[in-house]
Enzyme design. Sequence first.
Site, short mmCIF file in Angstrom:
data_model
loop_
_atom_site.label_atom_id
_atom_site.label_comp_id
_atom_site.label_asym_id
_atom_site.label_seq_id
_atom_site.Cartn_x
_atom_site.Cartn_y
_atom_site.Cartn_z
N SER A 172 0.64 -1.36 -0.36
CA SER A 172 0.17 0.31 0.19
C SER A 172 0.27 1.22 0.49
CB SER A 172 -0.96 -0.17 1.08
OG SER A 172 -1.78 1.27 0.93
N ASP A 331 -1.33 2.09 -4.20
CA ASP A 331 -2.49 0.56 -4.15
C ASP A 331 -3.90 1.78 -5.17
OD1 ASP A 331 -2.56 1.01 -2.01
OD2 ASP A 331 -3.81 -1.29 -1.34
#
Length: 619
Positions: A172, A331
């Site tokens: 992420s 992401d």
Amino acid sequence: MGDHMVDLNANLPCHSTGDSQLDKAIYQWITWDKNPRTRAQIEALLKDGRLEELQRRLCSRMSFGTAGLRAAMGAGFALINDLTVIQSTQGMYRYLAKYFPDLDSRGLVVGYDTRGQEASSCSSERLAKLTAAVMLCKDIPVYLFSTYVPTPFVPYAVKKLNAAAGVMITASHNPKEDNGYKVYWENGAQISSPHDKEILKCIEESVEPWSESWNENLPDHSPLRRDPLEDICRCYMEELKSICFHRELNSKTPLKFVHTAFHGVGHDYVQQAFRAFGFPPPIPVPEQKDPDPEFSTVSCPNPEEGESVLELSLRLAEKEGATVVLATDPDADRLAVAEQCDNSRWRVFTGNELAALLGCWMLFNWRETHTDPADTQRVYMLATTVSSKILRAIAQMEGFQFEETLPGFKWIGNKIQELEKKGKAVLFAFEESIGFMCGSMVRDKDGVSAAVVVAEMAAYLNLKNLTLSQQLANIFETYGSHISTTSYVICHDPPTVKRIFTRLRNWEGEPQYPKSCGGYSISNIRDVTTGYDSSQPNLKCVLPITKNSQMVTFSFQNGIVATLRTSGTEPKIKYYTEFCAPPGKRDVSSMEEELCKVTDALVEEFLEPHKNNLIKRSS
């Protein structure tokens, strides 16, 4: 201590570290790792006699946190690399095969972001292919995306394809050195207990890699590998239209939007989402629209850090005459939003402020088609317990239901399933760290859908001569001001973290919690780590106990709520404070001042940053 000899390859002499556990771990690594670069890292550390570093890398194993497995890329059982991903997937296979008799027909979804580390020959794409290879060599079908995708596409695909589970290779918004292995269950939510513990147990029983597990080319020619990209992308964009309420208005809006993908996966997908809503495409930040695992134009790839990391976007917006900037993290599961104010300054909204705007927006549009007040009773909004209480205030006045969960979207995702089984509808959910779920087509936070919903909301408000900031002021006027701060300190030493929280539970040497902070009285304390809650008649927490992470909440007599907790993904102690005022209270500056005093005292008195060598967040 032991004298177990490490039998290395012919190029290195035999060594014994004098620690039998470490010797065994080194032997296993050298024997099992077929990636020449990570294998060489361990050999070099051994040759240089760096035993402490070898111990750190080889003598512990990753565990499932709030976002699955997450660690730095590099050699060692404690890090993300080819071997640990193979081991994790072998454990996953063992558990899934036991749990799902029809695993061989349902299969696994695998997605990946754009991270990579050349020094370890480790990229998200390669790790995804190895994940797929492990399953394929056991004749399990795999839906492996042929290119990088937003994280929310994996849980969406799991439900759409009726797969048994899903894996997303991503870290992420973490620093560039990190990567991760995020697991979704058949319900499209991140795995929670007992599945996480059972999978870890199966991983520990499957540490030796099967020979076929290393065949990263298997996905390229296996008849059991399918590419779900086209179908999932089409279905997602089609279903996204169910939360588009003003398509005609969108196509005519004079507003311009800038979007930055933060060097990650988001660019193509946000462009498509804007098309689905009838908007012209947002203006991309050219330096940040394409994948770059170095994240070379930002100090850290986390849009939550605010104006300092949004500089390129804000300058482009000024040049292009755009008043709203949308930033998806690498992401694309989280969203930051900035709006230009009248004085040409930019306001970067907090996650809590965006949640107030989005929650009201989702309710407003839902009510347009549900006029019976009885319908409102079955509607829910959710938030994690460290997030703002603004949705609770709105729910109390508007008649819908509001519930809190533990931090992490895995708790929200599983709560949604529980509520939907009872015939309830979840309109909106959020966590303060800019994670939003609009509608419930994905049971996880989704930056792609949130970006286009914010754009539609801004376009609609613009028609009413309102900005997002003005609408937020209206919400606070109606439901009460909710002023919050969220920040963190960095601590790389786990024993220090433990000592800080142990001190809070044994204040002034007694088995008790603090009664005040900075001269402000504390009325209630909830400790989710131990299960204690002084506000409950039986002194027990309503939320589930989380023994493996630290979280203590202090409710002050003046109405401020403060929480200290450890991060599940980074070496941080996070702190959250919020002042909730009743509707109509306008003296916001005195509230802000008091909140600031309590927050400063909380950090200085409870965390003792100087004494504990904590690194404060750089402003």
